[in-house]
Design an enzyme around this catalytic site. Structure first.
Site, short mmCIF file in Angstrom:
data_model
loop_
_atom_site.label_atom_id
_atom_site.label_comp_id
_atom_site.label_asym_id
_atom_site.label_seq_id
_atom_site.Cartn_x
_atom_site.Cartn_y
_atom_site.Cartn_z
N ASN A 9 -22.08 59.51 28.93
CA ASN A 9 -22.13 58.99 30.30
C ASN A 9 -23.25 57.96 30.45
O ASN A 9 -24.33 58.09 29.87
CB ASN A 9 -22.24 60.10 31.34
N GLU A 56 -25.11 55.94 33.52
CA GLU A 56 -25.26 55.87 34.98
C GLU A 56 -25.83 54.53 35.42
O GLU A 56 -26.20 53.69 34.60
CB GLU A 56 -26.13 57.06 35.44
N CYS A 65 -18.33 58.25 33.18
CA CYS A 65 -18.38 59.50 32.43
C CYS A 65 -18.21 59.27 30.93
O CYS A 65 -17.65 58.25 30.50
CB CYS A 65 -17.27 60.43 32.90
N GLU A 100 -16.17 60.70 28.84
CA GLU A 100 -14.77 60.60 28.40
C GLU A 100 -14.23 59.19 28.58
O GLU A 100 -13.47 58.68 27.77
CB GLU A 100 -13.89 61.56 29.21
N CYS A 107 -14.19 65.84 34.75
CA CYS A 107 -14.01 65.61 36.20
C CYS A 107 -12.57 65.16 36.47
O CYS A 107 -11.81 64.84 35.55
CB CYS A 107 -15.01 64.58 36.70
N CYS A 125 -11.58 61.71 35.08
CA CYS A 125 -11.39 61.73 33.62
C CYS A 125 -10.08 62.43 33.24
O CYS A 125 -9.40 62.01 32.30
CB CYS A 125 -12.57 62.41 32.94
N1 THU Z 1 -19.94 63.54 33.79
C1 THU Z 1 -19.27 63.16 32.65
O1 THU Z 1 -19.76 62.33 31.89
N2 THU Z 1 -18.07 63.72 32.41
C2 THU Z 1 -17.45 64.61 33.23
O2 THU Z 1 -16.27 64.88 33.05
C3 THU Z 1 -18.24 65.28 34.27
C4 THU Z 1 -19.41 64.50 34.76
C5 THU Z 1 -21.21 62.91 34.10
C6 THU Z 1 -21.15 61.96 35.28
C7 THU Z 1 -22.59 61.90 35.70
O3 THU Z 1 -23.25 60.90 34.92
C8 THU Z 1 -23.14 63.26 35.30
O4 THU Z 1 -22.19 63.84 34.43
C9 THU Z 1 -23.36 64.19 36.50
O5 THU Z 1 -22.21 64.29 37.26
#
Ligand code: THU
Length: 150
Positions: A52, A54, A63, A65, A96, A99
């Site tokens: 991920n 940000e 994310c 994925e 999530c 994803c």
């Molecule tokens: N996150 C992912 O990378 N994948 C997911 O499927 C769930 C959430 C990340 C997004 C964000 O950067 C952090 O986790 C907190 O939500």
């Protein structure tokens, strides 16, 4: 996931989880502090990883994925067997909703192996366990003609 034969042998699953954990180290998470790594296994055996990333404006954050999948697609891979997703904390980091939808486009029946820093990994089949009745390409193509007046 129903009990029965595992969809992936133990050694392949362990390797995929290790790839996801390695990718997780590259996460850029100054806002959530929650690192996620992903490793996507293509049908041809190649593995594409992601983490991920940000953003100060929050919504451009992406994310793990969804950093792995486009790399696979632009490298010519469109069929996938499994994806390992590893997050910080205890217990499985399940994908999530965005994803899930993104993976559904290419691999509705992909095996999702979700894990945390500690605790056991969990296994799911995307189409049956994580995104039942999902919206995918066949549905859109089935209604390629717009309705009268629509
Ligand atoms: N996150 C992912 O990378 N994948 C997911 O499927 C769930 C959430 C990340 C997004 C964000 O950067 C952090 O986790 C907190 O939500």
């Amino acid at each position: 996931m129903p009990p029965g034969e595992p969809l992936l042998d133990a050694a392949t699953e362990a390797a995929l989880l290790a790839d996801a954990r390695a990718a997780q180290q590259h996460a850029y998470v100054p806002y959530s502090g929650f690192r996620v790594g992903a490793a996507l296994l293509a049908a041809d055996g190649r593995v594409f990883t992601g983490a991920n990333v940000e953003n100060a404006a929050y919504s451009p954050s992406i994310c793990a994925e969804r950093t792995a999948l486009p790399q696979a697609v632009i490298a010519g891979a469109r069929e996938f067997v499994a994806i390992a997703v590893v997050g910080d904390g205890d217990g499985p980091c399940t994908p999530c909703g965005v994803c899930r939808q993104t993976l559904y486009e290419f691999a509705p029946d992909v095996l999702v192996i979700a894990a945390g820093a500690t605790g056991a990994a969990a296994r799911y089949v995307l189409s049956t366990d994580l995104l039942p009745h999902g919206f995918g390409p066949p549905r859109l193509h089935a209604s390629a003609r717009p309705p009268e007046g629509g």
